[in-house]
Design a protein around this motif. Structure first.
Motif, PDB file in Angstrom:
ATOM      1  N   GLU A 372       0.834  -1.203   0.000  1.00 10.26           N
ATOM      2  CA  GLU A 372       0.000   0.000   0.000  1.00 10.26           C
ATOM      3  C   GLU A 372       0.871   1.256   0.000  1.00 10.26           C
ATOM      4  O   GLU A 372       0.589   2.240  -0.689  1.00 10.26           O
ATOM      5  CB  GLU A 372      -0.925  -0.019   1.220  1.00 10.26           C
ATOM      6  CG  GLU A 372      -1.971   1.086   1.186  1.00 10.26           C
ATOM      7  CD  GLU A 372      -2.923   0.980   2.371  1.00 10.26           C
ATOM      8  OE1 GLU A 372      -3.682   1.921   2.585  1.00 10.26           O
ATOM      9  OE2 GLU A 372      -2.889  -0.058   3.086  1.00 10.26           O
ATOM     10  N   ASP A 375       2.227   1.913  -3.501  1.00 11.53           N
ATOM     11  CA  ASP A 375       1.209   2.524  -4.364  1.00 11.53           C
ATOM     12  C   ASP A 375       1.054   4.007  -4.068  1.00 11.53           C
ATOM     13  O   ASP A 375       1.000   4.839  -4.973  1.00 11.53           O
ATOM     14  CB  ASP A 375      -0.124   1.791  -4.174  1.00 11.53           C
ATOM     15  CG  ASP A 375      -1.219   2.402  -5.015  1.00 11.53           C
ATOM     16  OD1 ASP A 375      -1.093   2.372  -6.266  1.00 11.53           O
ATOM     17  OD2 ASP A 375      -2.196   2.926  -4.434  1.00 11.53           O
ATOM     18  N   GLY A 378       3.915   5.936  -5.370  1.00  8.01           N
ATOM     19  CA  GLY A 378       3.810   6.117  -6.816  1.00  8.01           C
ATOM     20  C   GLY A 378       2.849   7.235  -7.169  1.00  8.01           C
ATOM     21  O   GLY A 378       3.121   8.058  -8.053  1.00  8.01           O
ATOM     22  N   ARG A 379       1.691   7.256  -6.479  1.00  6.49           N
ATOM     23  CA  ARG A 379       0.702   8.308  -6.742  1.00  6.49           C
ATOM     24  C   ARG A 379       1.231   9.677  -6.359  1.00  6.49           C
ATOM     25  O   ARG A 379       0.974  10.680  -7.017  1.00  6.49           O
ATOM     26  CB  ARG A 379      -0.580   7.987  -5.984  1.00  6.49           C
ATOM     27  CG  ARG A 379      -1.291   6.742  -6.559  1.00  6.49           C
ATOM     28  CD  ARG A 379      -2.293   6.154  -5.597  1.00  6.49           C
ATOM     29  NE  ARG A 379      -3.391   7.059  -5.321  1.00  6.49           N
ATOM     30  CZ  ARG A 379      -4.323   6.839  -4.401  1.00  6.49           C
ATOM     31  NH1 ARG A 379      -4.254   5.735  -3.664  1.00  6.49           N
ATOM     32  NH2 ARG A 379      -5.290   7.693  -4.208  1.00  6.49           N
TER      33      ARG A 379
END
Length: 606
Positions: A372, A375, A378-379
């Motif tokens: 998590e 992710d 990355g965002r």
């Protein structure tokens, strides 16, 4: 008897009515010296039969001295009279018509040419449903067939009658050429009213099919262009920073663009807020992962302590083994056995440390948190990158304006139109009508064979010089007659045959054969007359050979009229130079002198 010419009328300015009375089922010869107006007669007939032009009528010697031209016709309804003002009068849209054949002292126009044309269509036996199946540059497909379409099968002027490369008048007039082309099969009776209607419908269906195919192809091309436009718009959205990436699905792409086009402008300016929110989440995830790591580290230390405990009690095992030998059956032995059981428990606990449910659960949760976290990171990176390249609100607003128009335009194109069902329906109809047209083609083969036989029957008497053993073959597409030589081993094209006399024989043979075949096939709209201008054109008449060749042609015309009497009759109007005594000497009983010879001071206009 259907249409034949009873009178050729000229209302002269001199108040004298020139009345040339013709005989039915005869060769009507209008003969005389050159310059007396004979060649104008064919064009006067054509003008009275509603030609749009008066070309071929001498303007100085004939038209300027004339008030009206007229003809009386034998029809199945009786005699009718048609008259038109002279060309120089200038009013070509009006005419005179009398349905009882009256010859007025001076005609007054009582009918428009367009109305008279409809009247004459019925007189010539044309059905209103008979239409031109094929279009052209001057004739529209599906236009109504006029009686005038069949007049080209009845005329041969002085130039056409010896033409080496075309059998009909006015080869340079595209309207005439197309008229002959479109109605040739009707003239021969290959196509009747039903066949013409079927052919017209078939051509319409084929044209419709072609149109649908072209529409489908165009839409396919437009759809490709549309897809390229959508991709281009998507790429532009990405470059503006308002779309993450393009899609391979055009419908998804279009939906994305629709959403962008209708989204408030503020939606594209809250990147910093999103970034802050993600950074908070990232921080929380790091905190949780750190706790799990600390837990694992503590658990590992605990297991190490257990292992150390196991090592520390190993001497106890040794004492028990030895004590059994030294002090069997004492309290000390029970103490040692108790230590041994505790030792075994510690060993089991250490061996099962990695199977602990708690330990496993912690490991799995730690992995989930790390995924998590990756992710979110990355965002965060994407948002930071997007924040750097996001265009100004002004650019985004401008893009939205362009996008909204195109999205509305493209909405209907996203779903491809399928024409296959419509094409299948058209193909079924074409297949049904093709069967009937196939019958027409079979009939065409038969009728063309018959036409060639008739032509060769005439040429058996009108022998072509240098080609006495040849066989003539009519070429429908070119409208010429070629010669088959040496039993089919060679072909002589019409243009290469040579000799005006040979061409005259070919033209006469063809038109006589054409009318005879039409009559055999009961063609109702073919007129019962032929107009030939000067069959003596090829001959100087100065030697016996010329005279003999001309006499063969005159005799063939005479015999043709005689044979046709059993088939309803045929009338020939012949403009000539030969004197009446010439055909009288030949005993051509069907030759009739019209009026009297135009010689000396006596001409067409007096």
């Amino acid at each position: 008897m259907t249409v034949q010419i009873k009178n050729i009328l000229i209302w002269q300015k001199s108040e004298v009515i020139r009345n040339l009375e013709l005989k039915a089922n005869a060769v009507n010869v209008i003969t005389g010296d050159p310059g007396k107006g004979k060649s104008s007669i064919l064009h006067i007939i054509d003008y009275c039969l509603l030609s749009s032009k008066a070309d071929g009528i001498s303007k100085a010697n004939i038209d300027d001295k004339t008030r009206w031209y007229g003809i009386r016709l034998h029809t199945h309804r009786g005699l009718i009279t048609i008259a038109r003002p002279a060309h120089h009068v200038g009013n070509k849209s009006v005419a005179f018509f009398c349905d009882n054949g009256e010859i007025p002292d001076l005609p007054n126009h009582n009918m428009s040419v367009s109305t008279l044309k409809k009247v004459l269509d019925k007189v010539f036996g044309l059905d209103s449903e008979l239409k031109v199946p094929y279009g052209g540059k001057t004739i529209k497909a599906g236009s109504k067939v006029s009686f005038r379409n069949f007049l080209s099968f009845c005329y041969q002027d002085q130039n056409a009658i010896v033409s080496p490369d075309y059998l009909y008048n006015k080869p340079n007039d595209l309207r005439v050429v197309e008229r002959v082309e479109r109605t040739f099969r009707m003239a021969l009776g290959i196509v009747d009213i039903e066949g013409a209607i079927v052919t017209e419908r078939l051509e319409k269906l084929k044209a419709e099919r072609l149109s649908v195919e072209r529409r489908s192809e165009i839409l396919g091309q437009k759809r490709l262009e549309f897809q390229e436009d959508v991709i281009s718009l998507e790429k532009e959205a990405v470059s503006l920073g308002i779309l993450d990436k393009t899609s391979d699905d055009v419908q998804v792409s279009l939906n994305n663009l629709k959403e962008i086009s209708t989204s408030p402008l503020d939606n594209f300016g809250d990147i910093n807020e999103k970034l802050k929110s993600l950074e908070v989440i990232e921080l929380e995830l790091n905190r949780k992962i750190s706790k799990f790591k600390k837990f694992n580290e503590g658990y590992t230390e605990y297991q190490a302590l257990l292992k150390e405990g196991d090592n520390s009690v190993r001497p106890v095992e040794y004492l028990i083994d030895k004590y059994k030998e030294i002090l069997p059956g004492t309290k000390t032995a029970e103490i040692l056995f108790s230590l041994e059981r505790e030792l075994s428990s510690i060993k089991d606990s250490w061996k099962k440390r990695n199977n602990s449910l708690l330990y496993v659960d912690v490991i799995e949760k730690a992995k989930g948190l790390e995924a998590e976290l990756a992710d979110v990171r990355g965002r965060v990176e994407n948002l930071k990158e997007l924040s750097e390249r996001l265009s100004s609100p002004k650019d985004i607003y401008r893009y939205q304006g362009k996008l909204s128009v195109k999205v509305d335009l493209y909405s209907d194109r996203a779903i491809p139109i399928d024409y296959s069902e419509k094409l299948a329906v058209i193909d079924a109809k074409i297949s049904q009508l093709d069967g009937i047209v196939t019958d027409i083609e079979s009939k065409r083969e038969f009728v063309m064979g018959k036409l060639n036989n008739k032509i060769n029957e005439h040429l058996a008497r009108l022998r072509l010089k240098g080609y006495e053993s040849s066989k003539a073959v009519f070429m429908e597409r070119e409208k010429v007659i070629n010669l088959i030589l040496e039993e089919g081993r060679a072909v002589e094209k019409m243009v290469d045959i040579g000799s005006a006399s040979n061409y005259l024989y070919l033209h006469l043979s063809y038109f006589m054969a054409l009318h005879e075949v039409a009559r055999d096939n009961g063609v109702p709209w073919m007129p019962y007359f032929l107009v030939f201008d000067q069959v003596s054109t090829p001959y100087l008449g100065e030697n016996d050979d010329d005279i003999s060749s001309l006499d063969l042609a005159l005799r063939e015309l005479n015999d043709f009229v005689e044979r046709m009497k059993d088939k309803g009759g045929i009338q020939i109007v012949l403009m000539e130079h030969i004197p009446e005594s010439h055909w009288t000497k030949l005993k051509l009983e069907n030759f009739k002198l019209v009026d009297r010879e135009l010689v000396g001071g006596y001409g067409l206009i007096n």
